[in-house]
Design a protein around this motif. Sequence first.
Motif, PDB file in Angstrom:
ATOM      1  N   GLY A 149      18.049  14.151 -17.333  1.00 51.54           N
ATOM      2  CA  GLY A 149      18.473  14.315 -15.946  1.00 51.54           C
ATOM      3  C   GLY A 149      19.499  13.245 -15.600  1.00 51.54           C
ATOM      4  O   GLY A 149      19.588  12.206 -16.260  1.00 51.54           O
ATOM      5  N   GLU A 150      20.269  13.486 -14.569  1.00 55.00           N
ATOM      6  CA  GLU A 150      21.423  12.628 -14.295  1.00 55.00           C
ATOM      7  C   GLU A 150      21.048  11.196 -13.960  1.00 55.00           C
ATOM      8  O   GLU A 150      21.666  10.243 -14.451  1.00 55.00           O
ATOM      9  N   ALA A 151      20.034  10.984 -13.152  1.00 56.70           N
ATOM     10  CA  ALA A 151      19.706   9.624 -12.716  1.00 56.70           C
ATOM     11  C   ALA A 151      19.202   8.764 -13.873  1.00 56.70           C
ATOM     12  O   ALA A 151      19.673   7.635 -14.089  1.00 56.70           O
ATOM     13  N   ARG A 203      20.877   5.428 -16.010  1.00 57.51           N
ATOM     14  CA  ARG A 203      20.199   4.162 -16.263  1.00 57.51           C
ATOM     15  C   ARG A 203      20.215   3.832 -17.765  1.00 57.51           C
ATOM     16  O   ARG A 203      20.443   2.676 -18.163  1.00 57.51           O
ATOM     17  N   ILE A 204      19.979   4.817 -18.603  1.00 52.11           N
ATOM     18  CA  ILE A 204      19.990   4.599 -20.057  1.00 52.11           C
ATOM     19  C   ILE A 204      21.374   4.148 -20.511  1.00 52.11           C
ATOM     20  O   ILE A 204      21.505   3.238 -21.342  1.00 52.11           O
ATOM     21  N   GLN A 248      26.830  11.503 -23.598  1.00 52.02           N
ATOM     22  CA  GLN A 248      26.633  11.646 -22.154  1.00 52.02           C
ATOM     23  C   GLN A 248      26.055  13.017 -21.807  1.00 52.02           C
ATOM     24  O   GLN A 248      25.146  13.119 -20.982  1.00 52.02           O
ATOM     25  N   ARG A 249      26.590  14.056 -22.440  1.00 48.55           N
ATOM     26  CA  ARG A 249      26.062  15.402 -22.181  1.00 48.55           C
ATOM     27  C   ARG A 249      24.604  15.508 -22.615  1.00 48.55           C
ATOM     28  O   ARG A 249      23.763  16.071 -21.900  1.00 48.55           O
ATOM     29  N   GLU A 251       9.819   3.569 -12.153  1.00 50.84           N
ATOM     30  CA  GLU A 251      10.203   4.366 -10.993  1.00 50.84           C
ATOM     31  C   GLU A 251      10.562   5.805 -11.365  1.00 50.84           C
ATOM     32  O   GLU A 251      10.643   6.670 -10.495  1.00 50.84           O
ATOM     33  N   PHE A 252      10.782   6.072 -12.648  1.00 54.50           N
ATOM     34  CA  PHE A 252      11.150   7.409 -13.109  1.00 54.50           C
ATOM     35  C   PHE A 252       9.916   8.145 -13.628  1.00 54.50           C
ATOM     36  O   PHE A 252       9.220   7.651 -14.524  1.00 54.50           O
ATOM     37  N   ASP A 253       9.637   9.305 -13.081  1.00 58.70           N
ATOM     38  CA  ASP A 253       8.512  10.126 -13.546  1.00 58.70           C
ATOM     39  C   ASP A 253       9.023  11.053 -14.642  1.00 58.70           C
ATOM     40  O   ASP A 253       9.305  12.235 -14.431  1.00 58.70           O
TER      41      ASP A 253
END
Length: 355
Positions: A292-294, A298-299, A284-285, A328-330
């Motif tokens: 990045g958090e978003a 999703r992953i 997770q870290r 949607e993720f750049d």
Amino acid sequence: MTCELGIIEGFFGRPWSWTERTDAVRFLGPRGYGFYLYAPKADPYLRRRWRDPYPEAELKALRDFGAACREVDVRFGVGLTPFELHFGFDRDAKVALTGKLAQLDDAGIEDLAVLFDDMRGDVPDLAARQAEIVHWIGPRTKASRLIMCPSYYSDDPVLDRVFGARPRDYLAELGIALEPVVHVMWTGEEVCSREYSPGHLERVGQQLRRRPFLWDNYPVNDGPRMSQHLHLRAFTGRPASIGEHLSAHAVNPASQPVLSRIPLLTLAESYARGDGYQYFAAFQRAAKEVLGEALAGRIVRDLLAFQDGGRDRLTDERRDELANIYAEFDHPAAREVAGWLSGAYAITGEELQTQ
């Protein structure tokens, strides 16, 4: 327990670009990875066409990458696979090898790995033949560290089925024949080992008369079967206690350079934390640091589908749905996911035979 960590780009299929390699070194170097061995199966001048000199443009790219490694204090090395040289180490072969070593010196290598994998090895005096080649190379390279990969680099019987039965006592004979300064690669009890134990590595070290230089085939995902999966989970089965039994720990990454950073960060954390390591918390870290958090969230949500299920178990509709979500993720890692979903990283059996 600390251990020297590094990357060996040694997978089949589409290799990383020079920009991707440079970015990986700049990211991973400060995070515990101290060497990079360039050895992609797709580079013909290191493998099936090793006798041919590098074209100047490609030699310049190699030289520039070496400079980028040195900028972040990462050792730069190359893995050379002189196909079936042990079947004919004659004058012509030595002339060709001298020329290739000179080019690699010009590129500024600090490590040279002589790789005898992916070729027949069913001759009784294999260890003596390969040791002769390695010792001939030693004084003819400017590399300060010399590494060799045996033809039988694992206990895995699949190697005997594919490349012929290994000579009896091959590892022990290799350990006797090679000068102590030469490092010897090993992948473990299997080609893609699930775990490494101190007991296993100690046994191999006794046979080789030196601590093995670990070639760790995780998170690599080459081959027709593995390329259908994204290997993203944290490292397990590599307790920090194995470090004292290794001369170094080299990781063969996945075809996706940015996504590979997630598990690679967890291995560094495992060595740093020792018995305090917790693999899911480390994952997770690492995911948040890389993505990045978003995108990390999703992953995590799609981890079972990507790593366990695989692309070939997704319906066309589900692949399209996921492609739209990741569009949607750049972020370069999102583009790697999209490429994987589209089949851009799929590897065929023909590539395994021709690279």
